[in-house]
Enzyme design. Structure first.
Site: not given
Ligand code: NAI
Length: 250
Positions: A36, A58-59, A150, A154, A185
């Site tokens: 992360d 950092d991705v 977004y 995606k 989610v």
């Molecule tokens: P979240 O915000 O809870 O977690 C995202 C994580 O990614 C965090 O730990 C953050 O520190 C990390 N992050 C952000 N920028 C980063 C970077 N540049 N390099 C490395 N890490 C980084 O989000 P969530 O909900 O867990 O989302 C995860 C994935 O699922 C994302 O790709 C999101 O687009 C996708 N997604 C989420 C949905 C939702 O409703 N929560 C629905 C559909 C897809």
């Protein structure tokens, strides 16, 4: 133990979907490296899984990818699962989204997958059978006026997945690549898009848009990741798995 012998690098795994996936994968015998941009939280996540490591990644940073893949590969003696999960959402229409927000979304949500696949494919190939799982979104197929960047990012992940799958099928035998497309989610990301309301009120509002009557849990997504990471899905590549409670069936 559906993932016994598997070695996974998961991005954005300090919290939310990434952490849920890492936890379920670990429960199924997978060695997991949590990565992360937020290292303190990634360390806490790794401690909560016990016996698994955390690395800062950092991705959007090519050099960081090279280092993380090397380090994870040393720690686990190879990598055969890559979960490209890290992502952000910056709401905005095509008219009100500024260029910095557009670029940031493209970098974190789309360029990251290109960088990750490029960095990891040689290592995955050596540890095959191997699987890349890209966490896209139902937003790759269903647009919202307020999700211009977004939606575009995606949709890019959706098609990049197929290109990677076809390339790997030809050049990296035993390496597969698929995408997962969840609707809402229950994570912090939901609060970001619906933060004007009380979190529970906004979740109930979102649930009313879903035929199954609820938003997804992180475990709903994690089970799909376990399947795609495992050899159970060995004939599946270049595919998309929708986890949307029926939204796209309407
Ligand atoms: P979240 O915000 O809870 O977690 C995202 C994580 O990614 C965090 O730990 C953050 O520190 C990390 N992050 C952000 N920028 C980063 C970077 N540049 N390099 C490395 N890490 C980084 O989000 P969530 O909900 O867990 O989302 C995860 C994935 O699922 C994302 O790709 C999101 O687009 C996708 N997604 C989420 C949905 C939702 O409703 N929560 C629905 C559909 C897809």
């Amino acid at each position: 133990m559906r993932l016994a012998g598997k070695k996974a690098l998961v991005t954005g795994a300090a919290r939310g979907i990434g952490l849920g996936c890492a936890r379920l994968m670990a429960q199924h015998g997978c060695d997991v490296v949590i990565t992360d941009i937020d290292l303190p939280e990634a360390n806490r996540a790794a401690e909560s899984l016990s016996g698994h490591a955390a690395i800062k990644l950092d991705v959007t940073d090519r050099q960081a990818w090279t280092c993380a893949v090397d380090k994870a590969s040393q720690l686990m003696d190879g990598i055969n699962v890559l979960v490209n999960n890290a992502g952000i959402i910056i709401p905005g229409t095509v008219e009100d989204l500024d260029e910095a927000a557009w670029d940031r979304t493209m970098n974190v949500d789309l360029k990251s997958v290109y960088l990750g696949c490029q960095a990891a494919l040689p290592v995955l190939s050596r540890s095959a059978p191997a699987s890349i799982v890209n966490i896209a979104s139902i937003s790759s197929m269903i647009a919202s006026a307020n999700f211009a960047a977004y939606n575009a990012a995606k949709a890019g992940v959706h098609m990049l997945t197929k290109s990677v799958a076809l390339h790997a099928a030809r050049s990296h035998p035993g390496v597969r690549c698929n995408s997962i497309h969840p609707a809402f989610v229950d994570t912090g990301m939901v609060d970001q898009v619906a933060n004007k309301d009380d979190p529970q009120v906004s979740r109930r509002k979102l649930a009313r848009q879903i035929p199954l009557g609820r938003i997804a849990t992180v475990e709903d997504v994690a089970w799909a990741v376990v399947y795609l990471a495992s050899n159970e899905s060995s004939f599946m590549t270049g595919s998309e798995l929708k986890l949307d409670g029926g939204v796209s069936a309407m």
